[in-house]
Design an enzyme around this catalytic site. Structure first.
Site, PDB file in Angstrom:
ATOM      1  N   GLU A 101      40.807  47.321  -5.644  1.00  3.48           N
ATOM      2  CA  GLU A 101      41.799  47.285  -3.599  1.00  3.48           C
ATOM      3  C   GLU A 101      42.192  46.143  -3.369  1.00  3.48           C
ATOM      4  O   GLU A 101      42.551  46.570  -2.252  1.00  3.48           O
ATOM      5  CB  GLU A 101      40.360  48.058  -3.794  1.00  3.48           C
TER       6      GLU A 101
ATOM      7  N   HIS B  19      40.562  64.242 -12.920  1.00  5.99           N
ATOM      8  CA  HIS B  19      41.879  64.687 -13.259  1.00  5.99           C
ATOM      9  C   HIS B  19      42.352  64.251 -14.847  1.00  5.99           C
ATOM     10  O   HIS B  19      43.718  64.584 -14.890  1.00  5.99           O
ATOM     11  CB  HIS B  19      42.726  63.797 -12.395  1.00  5.99           C
TER      12      HIS B  19
ATOM     13  N   ASP C 104      28.370  44.242   2.805  1.00  2.00           N
ATOM     14  CA  ASP C 104      29.955  44.811   1.755  1.00  2.00           C
ATOM     15  C   ASP C 104      30.073  43.377   1.486  1.00  2.00           C
ATOM     16  O   ASP C 104      30.794  42.939   0.199  1.00  2.00           O
ATOM     17  CB  ASP C 104      30.661  45.416   2.508  1.00  2.00           C
TER      18      ASP C 104
ATOM     19  N   GLY D 175      29.503  50.524   2.262  1.00  2.00           N
ATOM     20  CA  GLY D 175      28.406  49.094   2.200  1.00  2.00           C
ATOM     21  C   GLY D 175      27.878  48.973   1.239  1.00  2.00           C
ATOM     22  O   GLY D 175      28.580  48.941   0.175  1.00  2.00           O
TER      23      GLY D 175
ATOM     24  N   TRP E  48      32.106  55.178  -9.161  1.00  5.31           N
ATOM     25  CA  TRP E  48      30.956  55.257  -7.663  1.00  5.31           C
ATOM     26  C   TRP E  48      31.273  56.876  -7.775  1.00  5.31           C
ATOM     27  O   TRP E  48      29.745  57.116  -7.474  1.00  5.31           O
ATOM     28  CB  TRP E  48      32.044  54.733  -6.638  1.00  5.31           C
TER      29      TRP E  48
ATOM     30  N   LYS F  75      37.339  52.226  -0.570  1.00  7.65           N
ATOM     31  CA  LYS F  75      37.462  51.399   0.650  1.00  7.65           C
ATOM     32  C   LYS F  75      38.577  50.159   0.222  1.00  7.65           C
ATOM     33  O   LYS F  75      39.035  49.395  -0.509  1.00  7.65           O
ATOM     34  CB  LYS F  75      36.264  50.491   0.190  1.00  7.65           C
TER      35      LYS F  75
ATOM     36  N   ARG G 216      35.165  44.449  -9.239  1.00  6.56           N
ATOM     37  CA  ARG G 216      36.233  44.386  -9.748  1.00  6.56           C
ATOM     38  C   ARG G 216      37.165  42.805  -9.011  1.00  6.56           C
ATOM     39  O   ARG G 216      37.287  41.906  -9.403  1.00  6.56           O
ATOM     40  CB  ARG G 216      37.267  45.508  -9.698  1.00  6.56           C
ATOM     41  N   ASN G 217      36.829  43.080  -7.552  1.00  8.12           N
ATOM     42  CA  ASN G 217      38.272  42.061  -7.562  1.00  8.12           C
ATOM     43  C   ASN G 217      37.419  41.001  -7.080  1.00  8.12           C
ATOM     44  O   ASN G 217      38.422  39.889  -7.404  1.00  8.12           O
ATOM     45  CB  ASN G 217      37.919  42.399  -5.569  1.00  8.12           C
TER      46      ASN G 217
ATOM     47  N   LYS H  98      36.911  42.858   2.828  1.00 11.97           N
ATOM     48  CA  LYS H  98      36.124  42.309   2.361  1.00 11.97           C
ATOM     49  C   LYS H  98      36.872  41.920   0.865  1.00 11.97           C
ATOM     50  O   LYS H  98      36.287  41.357   0.356  1.00 11.97           O
ATOM     51  CB  LYS H  98      34.560  42.802   2.715  1.00 11.97           C
TER      52      LYS H  98
END
Length: 348
Positions: A284, A33, A247, A139, A13, A108, A258-259, A194
């Site tokens: 997440e 990083h 979303d 969003g 992202w 998020k 990924r979720n 969500k």
């Protein structure tokens, strides 16, 4: 010379947003990083791990030097995982003196242990009076779709409307459109919660359930998100907007999520530890499920679907068992008439 924007986080992202800004004619410093990413982005114009098919703009420059990245930046955009926001902000804070940039984020989630939203973490860590914002970008959006210039609409939320409008103007183009919103609380809660529901949607797919079941989960999941959000002071209208139902739809239906992919793997019988190890990126919704479990108890808020997903993730409950238990619950009205569509207090 265009205004400089520092994008902190070179995941999928962060990379896509930084690339979009460069294409919009902005000067961008993309901080990572991982020093190994710097020559790959700067010389090969690729981010192989996160976006293997995406060719980056030649003018996009990465650095692992945080001070160099934010030096002279008019906007600093945090796009690192939620539970890394605090540590990165602690490094940024001492570098802000006298600069007054707009601080924004596109994360998020909710921070473990503290249960704080990302804007609250930033406000707790960054020195007051040294920045404007925070501004929240959220969003229905997957980096993969934005990379192909798929039409995308997002929310940019802040109590400082002028700061939100600055960010809005920076990003808007012929395929990327942002709408302002002052309900920071609602936008951040919608974005975080969500992800939990999306794990459930993926699990249903993995188990072989059809469209009726997925629609039921998403609709009742939205009811839970709205219920907790309004308990905490958010405007209920926010949850029928881009950072709410918008979303939720994209995250519960796309293989890019990924979720959703994590839930799908769980539904197919894989163990959570293996799913997370094989994902290669942060999911997440897993940590957020724990925070939502705690918040729902604190707020005395009924969230049976979110609680069922928590039981699967943290208590080893079989998915089919929690589905059976959900369906055996006592019948209730569809709408909670304690909710009102009047504007709730706006909170930071």
């Amino acid at each position: 010379m265009t205004e400089k924007i520092a994008v902190l986080g070179a995941g999928s992202w962060g990379t896509v947003l930084a690339n979009l800004l460069v294409e919009n004619g902005k000067t961008v410093a993309l901080w990572t990083h991982d020093p190994k990413q710097v020559p790959e982005i700067n010389e090969q114009h690729r981010n192989q791990h996160y976006l293997p098919e995406f060719a980056l703009h030649d003018d996009l420059k990465a650095t692992s030097d945080l001070k160099a990245a934010i030096n002279g930046a008019a906007v600093i955009l945090f796009v690192v995982p939620t539970n890394a926001i605090r540590s990165v902000a602690e490094q940024v804070g001492p570098l802000l003196e006298g600069t007054q940039p707009i601080i924004a984020h596109a994360a998020k989630g909710l921070e473990l242990n503290s249960k704080l939203r990302v804007s609250q973490v930033l406000q707790a860590v960054l020195p007051a009076g040294q920045y404007r914002g925070p501004v929240v970008i959220s969003g229905p959006s997957h980096a993969e779709d934005v990379s192909t210039k798929d039409i995308t609409t997002l929310t940019v939320a802040a109590t400082d409307v002028a700061a939100a409008q600055v960010v809005q103007r920076l990003f808007m183009n012929d395929y990327f459109r942002l709408y302002t919103n002052t309900d920071v609380l609602g936008v951040e809660l919608g974005a975080a919660l969500k992800n939990v529901i999306a794990i459930g949607a993926g699990a249903l797919h993995g188990l072989g359930y059809g469209d009726n079941t997925k629609a039921a989960l998403m609709t009742r999941g939205l009811a839970e998100i709205t219920r907790l959000g309004t308990h905490m002071g958010a405007n209920p209208m926010t949850f029928i907007g881009l950072s709410g139902v918008g979303d939720l739809i994209v995250t519960c239906t796309s293989v890019h999520s990924r979720n959703w992919r994590a839930g799908n793997a769980l539904g197919q019988g894989q163990e959570l530890a293996d799913v997370l190890a094989n994902m290669g990126m942060v999911v997440e919704g897993v940590s957020t499920a724990k925070v939502v479990h705690e918040l729902a108890r604190e707020q005395d808020c009924d969230m049976p679907i979110s609680e069922a997903i928590y039981q699967v993730l943290y208590q080893g409950a079989p998915i089919k068992t929690v589905i059976t238990d959900l369906m055996a619950r006592e019948g209730k009205p569809e709408f909670d008439f304690g909710l009102t569509l009047q504007t709730a207090p706006k909170q930071v």
